[in-house]
Design a protein around this motif. Structure first.
Motif, PDB file in Angstrom:
ATOM      1  N   LEU A 186      -8.443  -1.191   3.119  1.00  0.00           N
ATOM      2  CA  LEU A 186      -8.018  -1.899   2.317  1.00  0.00           C
ATOM      3  C   LEU A 186      -7.988  -3.690   2.421  1.00  0.00           C
ATOM      4  O   LEU A 186      -7.244  -4.131   1.434  1.00  0.00           O
ATOM      5  CB  LEU A 186      -6.812  -0.921   1.510  1.00  0.00           C
ATOM      6  CG  LEU A 186      -7.018   0.485   0.169  1.00  0.00           C
ATOM      7  CD1 LEU A 186      -6.509   1.204   1.678  1.00  0.00           C
ATOM      8  CD2 LEU A 186      -5.984   0.533  -0.825  1.00  0.00           C
TER       9      LEU A 186
ATOM     10  N   LEU B  91       0.591  -1.201  -0.609  1.00  0.00           N
ATOM     11  CA  LEU B  91       0.246  -0.108   0.224  1.00  0.00           C
ATOM     12  C   LEU B  91       1.017   1.271  -0.001  1.00  0.00           C
ATOM     13  O   LEU B  91       2.082   1.101   0.697  1.00  0.00           O
ATOM     14  CB  LEU B  91      -0.862  -0.291   1.028  1.00  0.00           C
ATOM     15  CG  LEU B  91      -1.448  -0.910   1.574  1.00  0.00           C
ATOM     16  CD1 LEU B  91      -3.174  -0.994   2.439  1.00  0.00           C
ATOM     17  CD2 LEU B  91      -2.515  -1.101   0.358  1.00  0.00           C
TER      18      LEU B  91
ATOM     19  N   ARG C 132      -3.470   1.043  -3.966  1.00  0.00           N
ATOM     20  CA  ARG C 132      -3.348  -0.212  -3.881  1.00  0.00           C
ATOM     21  C   ARG C 132      -2.153  -0.788  -4.727  1.00  0.00           C
ATOM     22  O   ARG C 132      -2.881  -0.201  -6.126  1.00  0.00           O
ATOM     23  CB  ARG C 132      -4.448  -1.707  -3.973  1.00  0.00           C
ATOM     24  CG  ARG C 132      -3.658  -3.158  -3.808  1.00  0.00           C
ATOM     25  CD  ARG C 132      -5.296  -3.840  -3.735  1.00  0.00           C
ATOM     26  NE  ARG C 132      -5.960  -3.329  -3.293  1.00  0.00           N
ATOM     27  CZ  ARG C 132      -6.471  -4.429  -2.023  1.00  0.00           C
ATOM     28  NH1 ARG C 132      -4.962  -4.765  -1.074  1.00  0.00           N
ATOM     29  NH2 ARG C 132      -7.276  -3.470  -1.003  1.00  0.00           N
ATOM     30  N   ARG C 133      -0.936  -0.986  -4.088  1.00  0.00           N
ATOM     31  CA  ARG C 133       0.011  -0.895  -5.322  1.00  0.00           C
ATOM     32  C   ARG C 133      -0.145  -1.994  -7.121  1.00  0.00           C
ATOM     33  O   ARG C 133      -0.114  -1.024  -8.106  1.00  0.00           O
ATOM     34  CB  ARG C 133       1.539  -1.686  -5.080  1.00  0.00           C
ATOM     35  CG  ARG C 133       2.454  -1.522  -6.084  1.00  0.00           C
ATOM     36  CD  ARG C 133       3.679  -1.998  -5.025  1.00  0.00           C
ATOM     37  NE  ARG C 133       4.831  -1.297  -3.879  1.00  0.00           N
ATOM     38  CZ  ARG C 133       5.088  -0.240  -4.601  1.00  0.00           C
ATOM     39  NH1 ARG C 133       6.003   0.021  -5.516  1.00  0.00           N
ATOM     40  NH2 ARG C 133       5.405   0.470  -3.059  1.00  0.00           N
TER      41      ARG C 133
END
Length: 290
Positions: free
Chosen positions: A104, A82, A149-150
């Motif tokens: 998340l 994140l 969120r990557r």
């Protein structure tokens, strides 16, 4: 999950130090902190960055390429799943990460942020509400400073570095939501948003129509698929704003009753305002007569 923080900076002097201090004051500490200097040239700003570096903050420097490029560089330089991207002139309240990052934990959430607490030349609370792709088509529904969120950022191709005039965050959210999911918003003013006449957000409004057309052209398939939803949402916004104008003008006879518009509810609003202004004031009962 661990959270990295990327603070972007460009000639913002002590404001960047304030942003970093707000990150360091989090009740849920971040795993990584990176400041990306997007080609600052101001001597005072460079001195602040040097001071942060001497204080143990990782500072990356790049030639001026825009906030999107700076955010991409910072995200690429971190590892956590994140990432909070924070503009260098904003700041986060101490519980921001503790309240926002857990949103998340829901795998359906691609990004999350909070309401905004305005400070600077304006004050107040702004309440974005996030949502799904459809909710983002007629307007941006999440602040630019948000926890991403990557994996979703990567799938969307990151920020469009060619978008240097604004709306790069809106564009990213549309890309992240194209495959489903939603953006979550913590219903608390945990993000301090600095307001100033020369801010990038204010400047971008002078080109809003052109920028919006660019958004529509880039995400045309989504707009075509949800055309009715977009049109109805735009009309709902117009109706609400017309109602706000009507209430304001009806309450203050000193305000000019401008020429009515046709076909958009303007004429009906004009009639209602004129009627309200001509109506006799409601008689207040005399308590002694009761």
């Amino acid at each position: 999950m661990e959270v990295a923080v990327v603070v972007t900076a460009h000639d913002q002097r002590e404001q960047v130090a304030e942003a970093v201090a707000s990150v360091r004051a989090q009740t849920a500490p971040c795993a990584e902190l990176v400041v990306v200097d997007d080609g600052s040239t101001d001597a005072a700003s460079l001195a602040v960055l040097d001071r942060l570096r001497a204080d143990g903050v990782r500072v990356l420097r790049q030639d001026n390429a825009g906030v999107g490029a700076a955010r991409n560089a910072g995200i690429a330089a971190t590892q956590a799943p994140l990432v909070l991207v924070l503009d260098g002139d904003d700041r986060v309240a101490p519980p921001f990460l503790a309240r926002v990052a857990p949103l998340l934990a829901d795998p359906d959430v691609v990004a999350a942020s909070s309401w905004l607490a305005l400070f600077g030349v304006a004050s107040g609370v702004v309440r974005p509400d996030g949502g799904t792709l459809v909710d983002f088509l007629h307007r941006n529904a999440c602040p630019g400073s948000a926890v991403l969120r990557r994996a979703a950022w990567d799938r969307a191709g990151g920020y469009d570095e060619a978008m240097r005039s604004g709306f790069e965050d809106w564009d990213l959210y549309l890309g992240m939501l194209a495959g489903g999911g939603r953006v979550a918003i913590a219903p608390e003013p945990l993000l301090g948003y600095r307001t100033a006449p020369a801010s990038a957000n204010v400047r971008s409004m002078t080109r809003r129509l052109a920028l919006f057309r660019g958004i529509v052209d880039k995400h045309r398939a989504a707009y075509v698929a949800h055309l009715a939803d977009v049109l109805v949402a735009q009309e709902a916004t117009a109706v609400r704003r017309l109602g706000d104008w009507e209430s304001l003008v009806a309450a203050d006879p000193a305000l000019p009753l401008v020429e009515p518009t046709f076909g958009d509810g303007g004429m009906a609003a004009h009639v209602r305002v004129a009627t309200a202004r001509e109506a006799p004031a409601e008689r207040v009962p005399d308590a002694s007569s009761e």
